[in-house]
Scaffold this active site. Sequence first.
Site, PDB file in Angstrom:
ATOM      1  N   GLY A  23      13.486   5.081  -1.945  1.00 35.37           N
ATOM      2  CA  GLY A  23      12.999   5.951  -1.050  1.00 35.37           C
ATOM      3  C   GLY A  23      14.067   6.277   0.151  1.00 35.37           C
ATOM      4  N   TYR A  65      -2.346  -0.486   3.288  1.00 37.35           N
ATOM      5  CA  TYR A  65      -0.827  -0.671   3.709  1.00 37.35           C
ATOM      6  C   TYR A  65      -0.572  -2.194   4.137  1.00 37.35           C
ATOM      7  CZ  TYR A  65       3.625   0.650   5.859  1.00 37.35           C
ATOM      8  OH  TYR A  65       5.014   0.622   6.285  1.00 37.35           O
ATOM      9  N   ALA A 122      -0.488  -4.522   1.116  1.00 38.29           N
ATOM     10  CA  ALA A 122       0.689  -4.262   0.145  1.00 38.29           C
ATOM     11  C   ALA A 122       1.872  -5.036   0.892  1.00 38.29           C
ATOM     12  CB  ALA A 122       1.125  -2.769   0.046  1.00 38.29           C
ATOM     13  N   LYS A 123       2.173  -4.711   2.344  1.00 34.46           N
ATOM     14  CA  LYS A 123       3.228  -5.214   2.993  1.00 34.46           C
ATOM     15  C   LYS A 123       3.075  -6.517   2.950  1.00 34.46           C
ATOM     16  CE  LYS A 123       5.386  -1.408   3.935  1.00 34.46           C
ATOM     17  NZ  LYS A 123       6.567  -1.279   2.903  1.00 34.46           N
TER      18      LYS A 123
END
Length: 253
Positions: free
Chosen positions: A13, A154, A157-158
């Site tokens: 990224g 999100y 996932a984090k």
Amino acid sequence: MSTDTVRVAIVTGAARGIGAATAKRLAAEGFAVAVLDLDEAVCKTVAAEIEGAGGTALAVGADVSDEDGVNAAVQRVTAELGAPEVLVNNAGIIRDNMLFKMTAGDWDAVMNVHLRGSFLMSRAVQTYMTSAKWGRIINLSSTSALGNRGQANYSAAKAGLQGFTKTLAIELGKFGITVNAIAPGFIETEMTASTAARMGVSFEDFRDAVVKGIPVGRAGKPDDIANAVAFLAGEGAGFISGQVLYVAGGPTV
């Protein structure tokens, strides 16, 4: 960097935002850096900036959620720069929505990039790190791991990345590899700007509202995260592993 050879770092990224700032900072620290993102053309811009400043960089286009693509990318980095000994799993996307509006596709997309991507990248590089008896894996979590309205995918996932971090720290420690996570708070990036746009407010108003709750009285910058990554990637952080460092301008709850 106290080594006779140049260490190789991969930053995912890395075409913009936190990833680009991290790639530049690691290059400034003496690492040869693979700038990895979906769009290799954009990666080349970051790589050119690094080289223009006297560093060594390689632009690599790859989808971190694709197993074959990840393996090919790591093999290319190894062939052109050398065996990777630092990995920064920064690649991420958002597909924010309230639970009742969130599609399975939005859930899967976020999980695939953040969790599957970090798994595939870590698995691909660990063989080189274990052979070298030295390595640093740094995963980008978020304060959203503590819960954030409209971010069920999100946040999950984090939070998952934090468990992933602690487990890898246990498994890989005996090989001289540390694994840590950094959890940024509000950072001024294109991603946070897109959140403001989705909410229908100006970025300035959005940022100013958030800053009111940050003890240090300002929003974070990508360089704030890059600085933390550089520390954890260095020789001096060799006795720090399995930790989550919140870089948020104040305590988190």
